[in-house]
Structure formats: C-alpha cells, structure tokens
Design a protein around this motif. Structure first.
Motif, PDB file in Angstrom:
ATOM      1  N   MET A 118       0.553  -1.290   0.001  1.00 27.96           N
ATOM      2  CA  MET A 118      -0.021   0.105  -0.146  1.00 27.96           C
ATOM      3  C   MET A 118       0.801   1.279   0.121  1.00 27.96           C
ATOM      4  SD  MET A 118      -3.119   0.895  -0.178  1.00 27.96           S
ATOM      5  CE  MET A 118      -3.326   2.436  -0.633  1.00 27.96           C
ATOM      6  N   PRO A 119       1.902   1.375   0.758  1.00 27.49           N
ATOM      7  CA  PRO A 119       2.694   2.462   0.734  1.00 27.49           C
ATOM      8  C   PRO A 119       3.206   2.912  -0.593  1.00 27.49           C
ATOM      9  CG  PRO A 119       3.250   1.206   2.709  1.00 27.49           C
ATOM     10  CD  PRO A 119       2.251   0.574   1.616  1.00 27.49           C
ATOM     11  N   PHE A 120       3.665   1.968  -1.346  1.00 21.86           N
ATOM     12  CA  PHE A 120       4.252   2.202  -2.914  1.00 21.86           C
ATOM     13  C   PHE A 120       3.105   2.786  -3.668  1.00 21.86           C
ATOM     14  CE2 PHE A 120       7.364  -1.264  -1.553  1.00 21.86           C
ATOM     15  CZ  PHE A 120       8.338  -0.197  -1.394  1.00 21.86           C
ATOM     16  N   GLN A 121       1.674   2.449  -3.524  1.00 27.01           N
ATOM     17  CA  GLN A 121       0.813   3.019  -4.163  1.00 27.01           C
ATOM     18  C   GLN A 121       0.914   4.636  -4.151  1.00 27.01           C
ATOM     19  OE1 GLN A 121      -1.455   1.971  -6.386  1.00 27.01           O
ATOM     20  NE2 GLN A 121      -1.777  -0.145  -6.216  1.00 27.01           N
ATOM     21  N   ILE A 122       0.863   5.075  -2.848  1.00 26.11           N
ATOM     22  CA  ILE A 122       0.898   6.345  -2.442  1.00 26.11           C
ATOM     23  C   ILE A 122       2.250   6.955  -2.969  1.00 26.11           C
ATOM     24  CG2 ILE A 122       0.444   8.134  -0.621  1.00 26.11           C
ATOM     25  CD1 ILE A 122      -1.648   5.935  -1.168  1.00 26.11           C
ATOM     26  N   ALA A 123       3.309   6.258  -2.516  1.00 23.80           N
ATOM     27  CA  ALA A 123       4.465   6.809  -3.007  1.00 23.80           C
ATOM     28  C   ALA A 123       4.680   7.105  -4.606  1.00 23.80           C
ATOM     29  CB  ALA A 123       5.872   5.976  -2.671  1.00 23.80           C
ATOM     30  N   GLY A 124       4.192   6.450  -5.449  1.00 20.89           N
ATOM     31  CA  GLY A 124       4.122   6.836  -6.780  1.00 20.89           C
ATOM     32  C   GLY A 124       3.551   7.913  -7.050  1.00 20.89           C
ATOM     33  N   ALA A 125       2.341   8.203  -6.689  1.00 20.01           N
ATOM     34  CA  ALA A 125       1.597   9.525  -6.812  1.00 20.01           C
ATOM     35  C   ALA A 125       2.423  10.760  -6.390  1.00 20.01           C
ATOM     36  CB  ALA A 125       0.355   9.311  -6.217  1.00 20.01           C
ATOM     37  N   GLN A 126       3.168  10.252  -5.292  1.00 26.13           N
ATOM     38  CA  GLN A 126       3.630  11.474  -4.548  1.00 26.13           C
ATOM     39  C   GLN A 126       5.149  11.880  -5.364  1.00 26.13           C
ATOM     40  OE1 GLN A 126       4.362  10.004  -0.582  1.00 26.13           O
ATOM     41  NE2 GLN A 126       2.717  11.349   0.207  1.00 26.13           N
ATOM     42  N   SER A 127       5.740  10.763  -5.853  1.00 26.89           N
ATOM     43  CA  SER A 127       6.891  10.901  -6.725  1.00 26.89           C
ATOM     44  C   SER A 127       6.546  11.548  -8.025  1.00 26.89           C
ATOM     45  CB  SER A 127       7.806   9.564  -7.034  1.00 26.89           C
ATOM     46  OG  SER A 127       8.839   9.432  -7.553  1.00 26.89           O
ATOM     47  N   ALA A 128       5.506  11.140  -8.512  1.00 30.09           N
ATOM     48  CA  ALA A 128       5.221  12.036  -9.826  1.00 30.09           C
ATOM     49  C   ALA A 128       4.965  13.459  -9.459  1.00 30.09           C
ATOM     50  CB  ALA A 128       3.721  11.396 -10.389  1.00 30.09           C
ATOM     51  N   LEU A 129       4.390  13.844  -8.488  1.00 31.53           N
ATOM     52  CA  LEU A 129       4.070  15.287  -8.436  1.00 31.53           C
ATOM     53  C   LEU A 129       5.470  16.135  -7.848  1.00 31.53           C
ATOM     54  CD1 LEU A 129       0.930  15.354  -6.117  1.00 31.53           C
ATOM     55  CD2 LEU A 129       1.213  16.062  -8.564  1.00 31.53           C
ATOM     56  N   PHE A 130       6.446  15.295  -7.013  1.00 32.81           N
ATOM     57  CA  PHE A 130       7.739  15.710  -6.798  1.00 32.81           C
ATOM     58  C   PHE A 130       8.664  15.939  -7.892  1.00 32.81           C
ATOM     59  CE2 PHE A 130       7.567  13.956  -2.152  1.00 32.81           C
ATOM     60  CZ  PHE A 130       7.014  15.118  -1.671  1.00 32.81           C
ATOM     61  N   HIS A 131       8.561  15.139  -8.815  1.00 30.86           N
ATOM     62  CA  HIS A 131       9.339  15.224 -10.082  1.00 30.86           C
ATOM     63  C   HIS A 131       8.903  16.491 -10.755  1.00 30.86           C
ATOM     64  CE1 HIS A 131      11.373  11.354  -9.350  1.00 30.86           C
ATOM     65  NE2 HIS A 131      12.105  11.613 -10.338  1.00 30.86           N
ATOM     66  N   TYR A 132       7.463  16.628 -11.006  1.00 32.16           N
ATOM     67  CA  TYR A 132       7.161  17.660 -11.704  1.00 32.16           C
ATOM     68  C   TYR A 132       7.345  19.123 -10.902  1.00 32.16           C
ATOM     69  CZ  TYR A 132       3.610  21.391 -12.998  1.00 32.16           C
ATOM     70  OH  TYR A 132       2.986  22.387 -13.433  1.00 32.16           O
ATOM     71  N   ILE A 133       7.275  19.153  -9.647  1.00 30.68           N
ATOM     72  CA  ILE A 133       7.714  20.299  -8.701  1.00 30.68           C
ATOM     73  C   ILE A 133       9.151  20.774  -8.934  1.00 30.68           C
ATOM     74  CG2 ILE A 133       7.916  21.375  -6.591  1.00 30.68           C
ATOM     75  CD1 ILE A 133       5.562  19.568  -5.575  1.00 30.68           C
ATOM     76  N   ALA A 134       9.861  19.671  -9.010  1.00 31.51           N
ATOM     77  CA  ALA A 134      11.467  19.903  -9.263  1.00 31.51           C
ATOM     78  C   ALA A 134      11.761  20.533 -10.526  1.00 31.51           C
ATOM     79  CB  ALA A 134      12.269  18.815  -8.876  1.00 31.51           C
ATOM     80  N   GLN A 135      11.346  19.825 -11.470  1.00 29.06           N
ATOM     81  CA  GLN A 135      11.542  20.372 -12.833  1.00 29.06           C
ATOM     82  C   GLN A 135      10.876  21.438 -13.007  1.00 29.06           C
ATOM     83  OE1 GLN A 135       9.851  17.958 -15.820  1.00 29.06           O
ATOM     84  NE2 GLN A 135      10.669  18.924 -17.610  1.00 29.06           N
ATOM     85  N   LYS A 136       9.695  21.885 -12.570  1.00 30.08           N
ATOM     86  CA  LYS A 136       8.966  23.206 -12.975  1.00 30.08           C
ATOM     87  C   LYS A 136       9.770  24.331 -11.997  1.00 30.08           C
ATOM     88  CE  LYS A 136       5.362  25.257 -14.819  1.00 30.08           C
ATOM     89  NZ  LYS A 136       4.892  25.415 -15.942  1.00 30.08           N
ATOM     90  N   ASN A 137      10.322  23.821 -10.827  1.00 28.96           N
ATOM     91  CA  ASN A 137      10.903  24.750  -9.834  1.00 28.96           C
ATOM     92  C   ASN A 137       9.713  25.515  -9.213  1.00 28.96           C
ATOM     93  OD1 ASN A 137      12.919  25.623  -8.340  1.00 28.96           O
ATOM     94  ND2 ASN A 137      13.238  27.418  -9.557  1.00 28.96           N
ATOM     95  N   SER A 138       8.740  25.138  -9.301  1.00 25.29           N
ATOM     96  CA  SER A 138       7.490  25.650  -8.642  1.00 25.29           C
ATOM     97  C   SER A 138       6.531  24.671  -7.977  1.00 25.29           C
ATOM     98  CB  SER A 138       6.853  26.467  -9.735  1.00 25.29           C
ATOM     99  OG  SER A 138       5.461  26.836  -9.419  1.00 25.29           O
ATOM    100  N   ALA A 139       6.001  25.042  -7.044  1.00 25.37           N
ATOM    101  CA  ALA A 139       4.833  24.310  -6.249  1.00 25.37           C
ATOM    102  C   ALA A 139       3.613  25.445  -6.023  1.00 25.37           C
ATOM    103  CB  ALA A 139       5.490  23.843  -4.764  1.00 25.37           C
ATOM    104  N   ASP A 140       3.393  26.061  -6.800  1.00 25.11           N
ATOM    105  CA  ASP A 140       2.331  27.118  -6.748  1.00 25.11           C
ATOM    106  C   ASP A 140       0.909  26.337  -6.673  1.00 25.11           C
ATOM    107  OD1 ASP A 140       3.991  29.324  -6.855  1.00 25.11           O
ATOM    108  OD2 ASP A 140       3.669  29.481  -9.189  1.00 25.11           O
TER     109      ASP A 140
END
Length: 499
Positions: A118-140
């Motif tokens: 179960m934790p990996f189900q959540i971690a996958g979605a979180q990782s997707a958002l974290f990669h986006y935030i880091a690439q965009k350099n924005s978490a608006d």
C-alpha cells in the motif's frame, strides 16, 4: 504566509526526492534481481511458496522454471482462501485491502494489497508530483484547491479485509497536508451514480480556486463539459490558476485535442500508470514522451514479446533483455503476493537510460480476425497522424472486424463519435487506412492481397459512447470502453447510435 511556507517546503522536499531517485534509475536492472530474490525469501513458507519450491529458487531463471505465468483465474483458488481470512497463502499475512475490479470471465476480481504494498501506491503518486515540482521549480498549485475524480471511498469488509475500488482505497491515504485543499467533499465522493456525482462535483468546485485536477481523461472531459455548459466559459477562464492535470488509466494522446479545446489555455499534464496491482510508472519529465518505470517499488517485472504471448514456452525477458520500440505483455511479481501475474497491459520501451515506457495496449484488446493483430498503440497513432493532416476532433472510437459483409470483401469498421467532423470524410478515411497500413505490415499485406477492403467509418451520434456505457452499467468508476475488439459484441450495441 501559510501558503508561502507550504509552497517552499514542497519545493525543498521535491528536490531532495528527485536527487534520491537518481540511485534507483541507475541501478534498476541489478535492483530488480535483488528484489525478486527478496520477495521469494519472504514468501518461501507461504502455501504458494511451498507448492512452488521457493526454498530452492536462487535466480531469475530458476524462478521462471518453477513459476508459470498466471492470470486471475490461475490465482483465484489461492485468493478465495485469502478472502476467507487465511494467512500465509500468497503472502505472509492477510492483505490490508482488496482492490475490487470488474472482470469479464471471472466476475469481480479481488486484487490483494498488502501492508508492504500500500505505501508504494501512495509513493508513486507523490513521486510524480515531486518530479514535476522539481522540474518546474514551482509548487504554486499547493496554494489552491485540488480535485481527485475517483470512486466511492466507502469500503466493505470481506472476512475482515477492507475492500473497494482502488481510487476509493487511495482516498483514505491522501497526505494530511493536502486534505484541507482537497475536493470534493466526502459526502459527494460517496455518491454511487456517476452522473449525479459529477453534477454535485461541478456545484462544489465551479467557484473555487482550482489549481490541480486529477482523473482519467473520459471523466475529466465529462466534468469539464458540464462546467462549460453551466458557466459558458472554458476551463482556463473559469479556473485561471489551474496549473496541473494528473491523468492515468488510459493513453492520454487520443484525448489531447479535445482536452486542449475544453481547457482553452495552457495547463501542464503529467501522465501516470497506476493499477490495482501496483503503481508502475509516471511521466518524470512533463515536456517529454514516456513514463519512468518504477523498479524499486516492490514489483519485479517480466516482459513477454507480444507476438509470443499466450504460446507455450514464450520468452520471459527481464529489464536488461528488453529492446526499444517492441511491444511486450507486462508480467508482475509483487510484494502483495501476485506471482508472475499477467496484468493484461502491453508496454513499449522508448528509453533504457533510465527505463521509460509507453502503454501501447491491452493483451485482450486487439483486432486480429484476419491474422493482422492490430493493437491500440497502432490505431491511436494512425488516428493522431490522420487528424493532423485532416483536422477533426474525436470524442471516442471503437474498431471491430466485419467478417461477413452483405457485399464485397471483409473490412475493419471504425465507429467514430466526432466532436468536429473533417471537411472531407472520404479523404480522412483513406488517410486513416494508409496510416494504419504504415504501422502494421500484416494489415498492409491483407489490403494489398485483396483479402480485406479498406476500412469503413460509421459516424455515431453525439454522446453515443456515454449512452452506451450507461446502458451497460459502466459509466464512471474504472470503466473504459475498449477501442479494439476481435468480435462485434460492442459494435452490435453501437449500431443504434449510427447516423
């Protein structure tokens, strides 16, 4: 001030996460072998492990020799015992959850999700958002409201095991820091009728500062159309701060033009590949094609060349053996007790450094009434190329063989619901046929050899696929109308929607 802190904390977390992720990207092939042996060691005293001699498995080759590829029917006797509360059957403990999905031959399927899984189900979605935030350099987007279009979070119990749709299960694990910004309300999320639910979601969100919206493309389109109908504005006008759409479940590309028209402005898109069996991949670069395969999330992957799938002694390749731009049936071994499990998805590698894939179809969704074995990726790419040359907007389509036409040679029949028809349907049809011939040599040979005639297009009335799904009790949820069939079961039901 609080929003400023949340945004900066999210940005800091994201950059740290992405740096840490570089390790698994570089060592994916070795980590996969270590993971398999670890799963076998953990489960060697389970009923499945004892029956398959896990004690004497010390390599991938030995695993493949002792454990055959399985589908749900093969594992069902074990799962039935797990459903009765028995531990140590497929995994060391009873599952934390069952993800209940609809099946065709098996009826409802109960996919186990362990405490480890179960934790990996959540971690996958979180990782997707974290990669986006880091690439965009924005978490608006963390400053505004977020909506997750999902199934009913109300769970039943099967011998003490909480059971429900995956999206409903995941709703119970949304991080606390997102809960205050999350929509719709729990009361609305629990509405079972999909049309009623979407109407209520529209009411709850149309005046809010929406910054992130998540769901599969058909759901998003239905939600956006209702918003536009009520407000007379495109989505970006209605939600000027909408920054990100997270989608998954189906290939996004065939829906892109329709989505862009409804949005009416620039919104970033990241695609994901979740399923009840695990969270497999996500788009780690929102500007590039391809999904990063998660090789450190409790899942060991094998890949069967699509042309060999279903045959005795079909090759089972590991991550180090796959080739680029070839289609493979995806086989999983998971930390929830699925062993060499055929999930039914077909993937294609477009990069191996790191390992990035496209989801190119389903093993059961193809058209091969004449030996052509046309898959979803081929028809979707053919449609995309055709629309670029002869502009049109496609709501949805379905392809079925016509084996016994009233006259002439057999053919492929495309049932298409147009949002906007091409100026010349004949030119569009000929181009579509040509594009498919370019992508499938077997189909090209059948046309050249006068075994088949060129494809036919049957135009469907507006909302045809919506009404079809509703008539079959498959509106909303995790239901998606297959784009390809090897028979005319769906085609026959679509006949009533023809012009």
């Amino acid at each position: 001030m609080l929003n400023f802190l949340k945004k900066n904390i999210a940005l800091s977390w994201a950059k740290k996460h992405v740096r840490k992720a570089e390790e698994f990207k570089k060592n994916a092939e070795k980590n996969q072998e270590d993971l398999l042996l670890s799963l076998i060691e953990t489960a060697k005293k389970t009923l499945f492990g004892r029956e398959h001699d896990f004690e004497n498995i010390h390599s991938i080759q030995e695993f493949q020799e002792k454990v055959s590829v399985a589908d749900y029917e093969d594992l069902k006797p074990y799962i039935e015992r797990v459903k009765k509360g028995q531990a140590n059957i497929l995994w060391t403990e009873t599952p934390e959850y069952f993800a209940k999905t609809s099946g065709t031959t098996s009826g409802a399927k109960y996919i186990p999700i362990s405490k480890e899984g179960m934790p990996f189900q959540i971690a996958g979605a979180q990782s997707a958002l974290f990669h986006y935030i880091a690439q965009k350099n924005s978490a608006d987007f963390v400053k505004g409201k977020m909506i997750f279009l999902q199934g009913n979070p109300e769970l039943e119990e099967v011998f003490g095991i909480k059971t429900g749709r995956l999206s409903g299960i995941v709703a119970h694990h949304i991080p606390n820091y997102l809960q205050k910004n999350r929509l719709p309300s729990l009361e609305t999320n629990m509405i079972e009728d999909w049309e009623t639910k979407v109407d209520k979601i529209v009411e709850e969100t149309e005046k809010e500062n929406m910054t992130l919206i998540s769901g599969i493309p058909p759901w998003l389109i239905m939600y956006f159309e209702k918003l536009i109908e009520r407000n007379g504005k495109k989505i970006k006008q209605l939600f000027p701060n909408l920054q990100l759409i997270v989608t998954g479940g189906v290939n996004y590309e065939p829906y892109r033009d329709k989505m862009e028209e409804l949005l009416g402005g620039k919104v970033d898109i990241i695609q994901t590949f979740p399923a009840s069996e695990g969270f497999f991949a996500f788009q780690d670069d929102y500007k590039k094609e391809g999904l990063l395969l998660l090789t450190n999330h409790g899942i060991f992957y094998e890949f069967i060349p699509l042309e060999e799938y279903g045959k005795p002694n079909a090759k089972r390749l590991t991550l180090k053996e796959v080739e680029l731009n070839k289609d493979y049936a995806l086989i999983l071994t998971t930390n929830s007790g699925l062993w060499a499990y055929s999930i039914g998805d077909v993937v294609r590698f477009i990069d191996k450094n790191p390992h990035r894939i496209l989801v190119s179809g389903r093993t059961k969704h193809f058209t091969s009434a004449f030996g052509e074995h046309v898959i979803a990726f081929e028809v979707e790419e053919a449609m995309k190329a055709t629309v670029e040359k002869y502009p049109a907007q496609i709501t949805e389509f379905h392809l079925a063989p016509e084996v016994n036409p009233a006259e002439g040679l057999p053919y492929h029949e495309w049932f298409i619901e147009f949002e906007k028809e091409p100026e010349n349907l004949d030119l569009f049809k000929n181009e579509l046929d040509e594009q498919l011939r370019k992508r499938n040599t077997y189909y090209d040979d059948l046309i050249s050899g006068n075994i088949l005639q060129k494809l036919h297009i049957s135009r469907l009335k507006k909302n045809a696929f919506h009404e079809y799904a509703k008539s079959q009790g498959k509106l909303g949820g995790q239901n998606k109308t297959p784009r390809l069939a090897n028979d005319r079961k769906i085609a026959d039901l679509l006949e009533i929607y023809k012009f």
